[in-house]
Design an enzyme around this catalytic site. Structure first.
Site, mmCIF file in Angstrom:
data_model
loop_
_atom_site.group_PDB
_atom_site.id
_atom_site.type_symbol
_atom_site.label_atom_id
_atom_site.label_comp_id
_atom_site.label_asym_id
_atom_site.label_seq_id
_atom_site.Cartn_x
_atom_site.Cartn_y
_atom_site.Cartn_z
ATOM 1 N N HIS A 246 49.637 -27.540 -18.408
ATOM 2 C CA HIS A 246 50.204 -27.054 -19.674
ATOM 3 C C HIS A 246 51.415 -27.864 -20.121
ATOM 4 C CE1 HIS A 246 47.999 -23.659 -17.847
ATOM 5 N NE2 HIS A 246 47.501 -23.606 -19.061
ATOM 6 N N GLY A 247 51.754 -28.921 -19.399
ATOM 7 C CA GLY A 247 52.781 -29.847 -19.852
ATOM 8 C C GLY A 247 54.214 -29.503 -19.505
#
Length: 196
Positions: A161-162
């Site tokens: 999800h970064g």
């Protein structure tokens, strides 16, 4: 008027037998309950998993290792002077840059600031020890292996999800709500730590 000796209860043999029987019953009940109480304690295998000793001598500067503790990965990095300098660049003056400003360190006060000195042990700043589970959805961040992505802050990167963490394990970018957690640990020698 003086009390008669016949009005006072004199201990007799029957009283002694009642007291002795009661004491014997109490000891018997305790002996009978002990196995039931003792079986609720964790077994030796569970106790062995509650702590882990790690020899840090083979870990070169700039290198990271992962060990398991209580079924979770623990990231241990031997930080370089540049990584330490970068991690220490967050001070009380600019702590507002961090999303999570608390140290997330169970070994110090819960409201301690997320300064590098509160996420490492005094005199051992070259070592960072973190629970390697992203605080967003529980993924395992990358950044342990040589050449794996370390994100925009040269720490750890969770590609799911970064989320980007810095070299002190603090969340700097992405959806993770808080810094990587620290386990309880202590140095038991110059090159060995005990986690848990």
């Amino acid at each position: 008027m003086a009390a008669h000796t016949s009005d006072m209860a004199e201990p007799n043999r029957r009283d002694f037998l009642v007291i002795a029987a009661g004491a014997f019953a109490a000891v018997g009940a305790a002996a009978a309950l002990w196995p039931a109480i003792d079986q609720m304690n964790p077994d030796a295998a569970a106790l062995a998993l509650s702590t882990t000793e790690v020899d840090l001598a083979p870990v070169a500067e700039g290198q990271s290792i992962t060990v398991l503790w209580r079924g979770k990965p623990v990231f241990i990095r031997h930080r370089t002077p540049d990584e330490i300098k970068e991690a220490q660049s967050i001070t009380e003056a600019n702590i507002g840059e961090l999303r999570d400003q608390t140290a997330e360190n169970p070994m110090i006060a819960a409201d301690a600031l997320a300064l590098d000195k509160n996420r490492t042990l005094p005199g051992k700043e070259q070592w960072i020890v973190l629970i390697g589970v992203c605080t967003h959805l529980g993924c395992i961040p990358q950044g342990q292996a040589i050449g794996s992505p370390r994100g925009d802050y040269d720490g750890w990167f969770c590609p799911c999800h970064g989320s980007h963490y810095d070299a002190a394990g603090r969340i700097r970018k992405g959806p993770a709500p808080r810094n990587l957690d620290l386990p309880t640990y202590a140095f038991i020698s110059d090159t060995k730590i005990k986690i848990g």
